[in-house]
Design a protein around this motif. Structure first.
Motif, short mmCIF file in Angstrom:
data_model
loop_
_atom_site.label_atom_id
_atom_site.label_comp_id
_atom_site.label_asym_id
_atom_site.label_seq_id
_atom_site.Cartn_x
_atom_site.Cartn_y
_atom_site.Cartn_z
N ALA A 194 49.86 61.62 45.27
CA ALA A 194 50.74 61.24 45.57
C ALA A 194 52.28 61.93 44.43
CB ALA A 194 51.75 59.45 45.46
N SER A 195 51.61 61.47 43.30
CA SER A 195 52.34 62.52 41.85
C SER A 195 52.58 63.75 42.27
CB SER A 195 51.80 62.83 40.24
OG SER A 195 51.88 61.09 40.20
N GLU A 196 50.97 64.82 42.44
CA GLU A 196 51.60 66.14 43.35
C GLU A 196 52.37 66.26 44.12
OE1 GLU A 196 47.88 69.05 45.15
OE2 GLU A 196 47.31 67.33 43.61
N ALA A 197 52.24 65.30 45.22
CA ALA A 197 53.14 65.33 46.16
C ALA A 197 55.06 65.64 45.97
CB ALA A 197 52.86 64.46 47.38
N TYR A 198 55.27 64.63 45.04
CA TYR A 198 56.28 64.76 44.56
C TYR A 198 56.73 65.76 43.95
CZ TYR A 198 60.13 63.02 41.98
OH TYR A 198 61.17 62.71 41.60
N ASP A 199 55.11 66.02 42.98
CA ASP A 199 56.28 67.28 41.93
C ASP A 199 56.51 68.55 42.61
OD1 ASP A 199 55.88 68.87 39.79
OD2 ASP A 199 54.27 69.83 40.82
N ALA A 200 56.08 68.80 44.33
CA ALA A 200 56.07 69.69 44.88
C ALA A 200 57.63 69.11 45.49
CB ALA A 200 55.02 69.93 45.87
N LEU A 201 57.34 68.85 46.23
CA LEU A 201 59.07 68.39 47.43
C LEU A 201 60.05 67.99 46.69
CD1 LEU A 201 56.90 66.32 50.01
CD2 LEU A 201 56.89 68.42 50.19
N SER A 202 60.13 67.04 45.54
CA SER A 202 61.61 67.18 44.53
C SER A 202 61.90 68.03 43.58
CB SER A 202 60.82 66.48 43.85
OG SER A 202 59.89 66.99 42.61
N ASN A 203 61.11 69.49 43.96
CA ASN A 203 61.39 70.60 43.39
C ASN A 203 62.15 71.75 44.68
OD1 ASN A 203 61.02 73.70 43.08
ND2 ASN A 203 61.60 72.92 40.56
N GLN A 204 63.33 72.29 45.05
CA GLN A 204 64.07 72.84 46.59
C GLN A 204 63.31 74.34 46.37
OE1 GLN A 204 68.26 73.59 46.30
NE2 GLN A 204 67.66 75.06 48.17
N GLU A 205 62.52 74.85 45.21
CA GLU A 205 61.87 75.72 45.45
C GLU A 205 60.78 75.88 45.53
OE1 GLU A 205 60.69 79.66 41.99
OE2 GLU A 205 62.15 78.70 41.56
N LYS A 206 59.94 74.87 44.74
CA LYS A 206 58.89 75.01 45.38
C LYS A 206 57.97 73.76 46.99
CE LYS A 206 56.66 73.51 40.68
NZ LYS A 206 56.27 72.41 40.28
N ARG A 207 59.18 73.80 47.56
CA ARG A 207 59.48 72.94 48.51
C ARG A 207 59.17 74.06 49.57
NH1 ARG A 207 63.25 68.34 51.19
NH2 ARG A 207 62.49 67.88 53.26
N ALA A 208 60.51 74.63 49.27
CA ALA A 208 60.71 75.75 50.30
C ALA A 208 58.72 76.49 50.32
CB ALA A 208 61.75 77.16 50.34
#
Length: 377
Positions: free
Chosen positions: A51-65
């Motif tokens: 869950a922490s890995e997923a949050y790290d990716a999706l909470s950052n606009q650049e990483k999420r894109a």
């Protein structure tokens, strides 16, 4: 390679979820699976890390894109979806505010501390990124002081217990009914102080060094991906392990090819006669050239797909395609014979074209009503 669950599925949110919805979902999962609430439960720890890995990716606009475009292949270490978190403490350090200001209270004096992670940028040509290669990066990092072996103390001496905190690294202050525990201001949480500093490193325990490291680039990497060299960061304190070195990938634009994920696009000009009659031409591919059959009757912007001539997916190894867009070029200048042939074609097709342009001498003949050739004779 172990399959990873979709990050949105991990957090139980829609792909259109807002940042607040993502935060709320992560907090709920993290609290439920917190290691302190589930002692000895390895599955809960893995869910917490996932869950922490997923949050790290999706909470950052650049990483999420990047994730939305490339999936796990566009994230983290090795360009294959690796996590930046190597243990639970990394997560607490990154998202401590979710767990009451740090998750777990840990005094630096109680054990070795891992060294800092470092990051360098590596620029590649498109061919290097597509085929994979080995590159050398230059890194400035710390090493243990050769004089004091990292203790920071003058040879023959050693750090002494901090008198202010008694070696605990933390102090407790009373504020009315509350007791607040803070880092010791005297030793900075180390629990020890250096009375006689090493004259080489002046008490830091470290020296700077420049090293060259080889990096193996897997085929298919793209801009924004990063590779991880374990244990090539700064050394830790108190005998702690080195941090990691993250290599941030940047791929140069190519003059002929445009990249779209694992596919390549190449725009090739052809003549009207080639498009109408069909032909075979040579076109560039990423590692050389190949022959391409142009069918008769090709229309402007028609696309021909060459399977497997694109770029491999760094996670699955599947190779994309090369899409050849055909642009029909209209000549800007025609000689007399070319003009005549095209006019005959226009008459045959019963289409209207501009009248033939008269030369300067044609206009002169009409104006003065004399034949230049006869006058010259």
């Amino acid at each position: 390679m172990v399959d990873k669950r979709d990050y949105y599925e991990v957090l139980g949110v829609e792909r259109t979820a807002t940042i607040e919805e993502i935060k709320k979902a992560y907090r709920k999962i993290a609290v439920k699976n917190h290691p302190d609430r589930n002692p000895g439960d390895d599955e809960a720890v893995e869910r917490f890390k996932e869950a922490s890995e997923a949050y790290d990716a999706l909470s950052n606009q650049e990483k999420r894109a990047r994730y939305d475009r490339y999936g796990h292949a566009g994230m983290g270490a090795g360009g294959a979806g690796g996590s930046q978190f190597h243990d639970i403490q990394d997560i607490f350090d990154a998202f401590g505010d979710f767990f009451g200001g740090g998750g777990r209270s840990r005094s630096r004096s109680r054990g070795p501390a891992r060294g800092d992670h470092l990051q360098v940028r590596l620029t590649l040509d498109l061919l290097e990124a597509a085929k994979g290669c080995t590159k050398t990066v230059k890194v400035k990092r710390n090493s243990l002081c050769h004089t004091c072996d990292g203790s920071g103390a003058k040879p023959g001496t050693k750090p002494v217990t901090c008198e202010y905190c008694g070696g605990a690294g933390q102090v407790v202050q009373s504020q009315g009914f509350f007791r607040v525990q803070t880092t010791c201001p005297n030793c900075g949480g180390q629990g020890t102080v250096i009375e006689e500093k090493c004259q080489t490193c002046w008490g830091s325990g470290f020296e700077s060094e420049h090293v060259e490291l080889e990096v193996k680039i897997p085929a298919g990497v793209d801009t924004g991906m990063q590779l991880c060299l374990r244990g090539e960061g700064n050394p830790g304190r108190g005998g702690g392990p080195r941090g990691d070195l993250f290599v941030q990938i940047q791929v140069r634009d190519h003059p002929l090819f445009q990249r779209e994920g694992t596919h390549l696009i190449c725009r090739v000009p052809i003549t009207f006669s080639q498009a109408a009659l069909g032909t075979e031409i040579e076109i560039p591919v990423l590692d050389g050239k190949t022959k391409l059959n142009i069918p008769a009757g090709t229309q402007p912007n028609d696309t021909i797909r060459l399977q497997g001539r694109g770029i491999p997916d760094p996670q699955t190894g599947r190779v994309g395609d090369l899409h050849v867009e055909l642009n029909i070029e209209v000549p800007k200048k025609l000689n007399a014979e070319q003009q005549q042939l095209l006019r005959e074609l226009a008459e045959h097709d019963h289409v209207h074209v501009s009248a033939q342009r008269k030369t300067f001498w044609d206009h002169v003949k009409e104006f003065v009503n004399w034949d230049a050739d006869e006058d010259a004779s």
